[in-house]
Motif scaffolding. Structure first.
Motif, PDB file in Angstrom:
ATOM      1  N   LEU A  82      97.355  89.432  -9.531  1.00 19.19           N
ATOM      2  CA  LEU A  82      95.996  89.901  -9.784  1.00 19.19           C
ATOM      3  C   LEU A  82      95.028  89.551  -8.662  1.00 19.19           C
ATOM      4  O   LEU A  82      93.987  90.191  -8.519  1.00 19.19           O
ATOM      5  N   ASP A  83      95.330  88.506  -7.893  1.00 14.69           N
ATOM      6  CA  ASP A  83      94.493  88.133  -6.745  1.00 14.69           C
ATOM      7  C   ASP A  83      93.019  88.040  -7.146  1.00 14.69           C
ATOM      8  O   ASP A  83      92.637  87.219  -7.932  1.00 14.69           O
ATOM      9  N   PRO A 179      85.618  87.112  -4.581  1.00 19.85           N
ATOM     10  CA  PRO A 179      86.587  86.408  -5.427  1.00 19.85           C
ATOM     11  C   PRO A 179      88.023  86.414  -4.909  1.00 19.85           C
ATOM     12  O   PRO A 179      88.927  85.962  -5.619  1.00 19.85           O
ATOM     13  N   SER A 180      88.274  86.904  -3.716  1.00 18.95           N
ATOM     14  CA  SER A 180      89.640  86.939  -3.192  1.00 18.95           C
ATOM     15  C   SER A 180      90.177  85.520  -3.017  1.00 18.95           C
ATOM     16  O   SER A 180      89.408  84.564  -2.873  1.00 18.95           O
ATOM     17  N   PRO A 181      91.497  85.347  -3.023  1.00 16.29           N
ATOM     18  CA  PRO A 181      92.074  84.014  -2.822  1.00 16.29           C
ATOM     19  C   PRO A 181      91.635  83.348  -1.530  1.00 16.29           C
ATOM     20  O   PRO A 181      91.631  82.121  -1.435  1.00 16.29           O
ATOM     21  N   HIS A 185      86.879  79.869  -3.137  1.00 14.60           N
ATOM     22  CA  HIS A 185      86.416  78.474  -3.183  1.00 14.60           C
ATOM     23  C   HIS A 185      85.200  78.229  -2.282  1.00 14.60           C
ATOM     24  O   HIS A 185      84.752  77.094  -2.163  1.00 14.60           O
ATOM     25  N   ARG A 186      84.671  79.283  -1.697  1.00 12.92           N
ATOM     26  CA  ARG A 186      83.505  79.146  -0.822  1.00 12.92           C
ATOM     27  C   ARG A 186      82.212  79.530  -1.516  1.00 12.92           C
ATOM     28  O   ARG A 186      81.230  79.876  -0.860  1.00 12.92           O
ATOM     29  N   GLY A 187      82.219  79.498  -2.840  1.00 13.70           N
ATOM     30  CA  GLY A 187      80.987  79.787  -3.567  1.00 13.70           C
ATOM     31  C   GLY A 187      81.127  80.802  -4.671  1.00 13.70           C
ATOM     32  O   GLY A 187      80.147  81.046  -5.406  1.00 13.70           O
ATOM     33  N   PHE A 188      82.318  81.390  -4.830  1.00 14.21           N
ATOM     34  CA  PHE A 188      82.485  82.290  -5.976  1.00 14.21           C
ATOM     35  C   PHE A 188      82.666  81.488  -7.254  1.00 14.21           C
ATOM     36  O   PHE A 188      81.952  81.718  -8.238  1.00 14.21           O
TER      37      PHE A 188
END
Length: 215
Positions: A82-83, A179-181, A185-188
């Motif tokens: 689903l990424d 929201p990509s992998p 983790h950079r703010g989503f």
């Protein structure tokens, strides 16, 4: 190449007479995703007057069978990774304690969520390869067309956030990392888009979106 007969009110945008023919020429004889019958599904499914929320992404999934014409949506029978959508569901759970099993987001579109990408096509396996073939004119015209009444705009990732200047008026503009992998983790994660939008809709006298599986 493209069937624009189901665009409804969106067909009045100048893009479809002035700019689409040149894009069609560039794509003629090439393989791209999603299939041409689904290229304008986001606009067909959610007409201008029905739009309450816009989620703007980057470009369609570049894996065969994954892109269905709605940004971030994946056919329920896809069966692969689903990424980005998987991370969206993680944030939905964290934000509103809601779980979702359906990967098709047709029900979001039917509630007035316009699921649009900044590019509407992509070659197989080549992310962002169609970013500069002219789709930006359509996105600009769509956003400007929606400026007449208050709406919520969720802009995910750099390409989407670049369109914030095209959105003028008493709107909610919610931005975060994609929201990509590669960028979640950079703010989503932790950005709480779903609760933010629903509270804004309620405060504006509108019905909130059911982000979970359709009832």
């Amino acid at each position: 190449m493209f069937d624009t007969s189901r665009l409804g009110a969106w067909a009045d945008l100048p893009f479809f007479t002035d700019d689409l023919p040149a894009i069609a020429d560039k794509l003629d004889g090439t393989a791209f995703l999603p299939p041409t019958a689904l290229t304008f599904k986001a606009l067909e499914r959610t007409q201008p007057d029905a739009v309450k929320v816009v989620i703007l992404g980057q470009d369609p999934y570049h894996t065969a069978g994954k892109a269905d014409g709605l940004a971030f949506s994946i056919p329920d029978d896809f069966g692969g990774k689903l990424d980005s959508l998987g991370n969206i569901f993680k944030e939905l759970h964290s934000d509103l304690d809601l779980d979702r099993s359906k990967t098709s987001l047709d029900d979001w579109a039917d509630q007035g969520v316009l699921l649009l990408n900044t590019a509407l096509t992509v070659p197989l396996g080549q992310a962002k390869a169609h970013a500069k073939i002219g789709w930006s004119k359509l996105v600009t015209q769509v956003l400007q067309n929606l400026g007449a009444k208050p709406r919520a705009f969720i802009l995910w990732g750099g390409p989407a956030k670049a369109y914030a200047l095209q959105i003028t008026g008493p709107h909610l503009i919610h931005t975060s990392a994609h929201p990509s992998p590669l960028s979640c983790h950079r703010g989503f994660f932790g950005s709480r888009p779903f609760s933010t939008v629903n509270q804004w809709l309620i405060d504006s006298g509108n019905t909130p979106i059911n982000w979970a599986d359709p009832l």
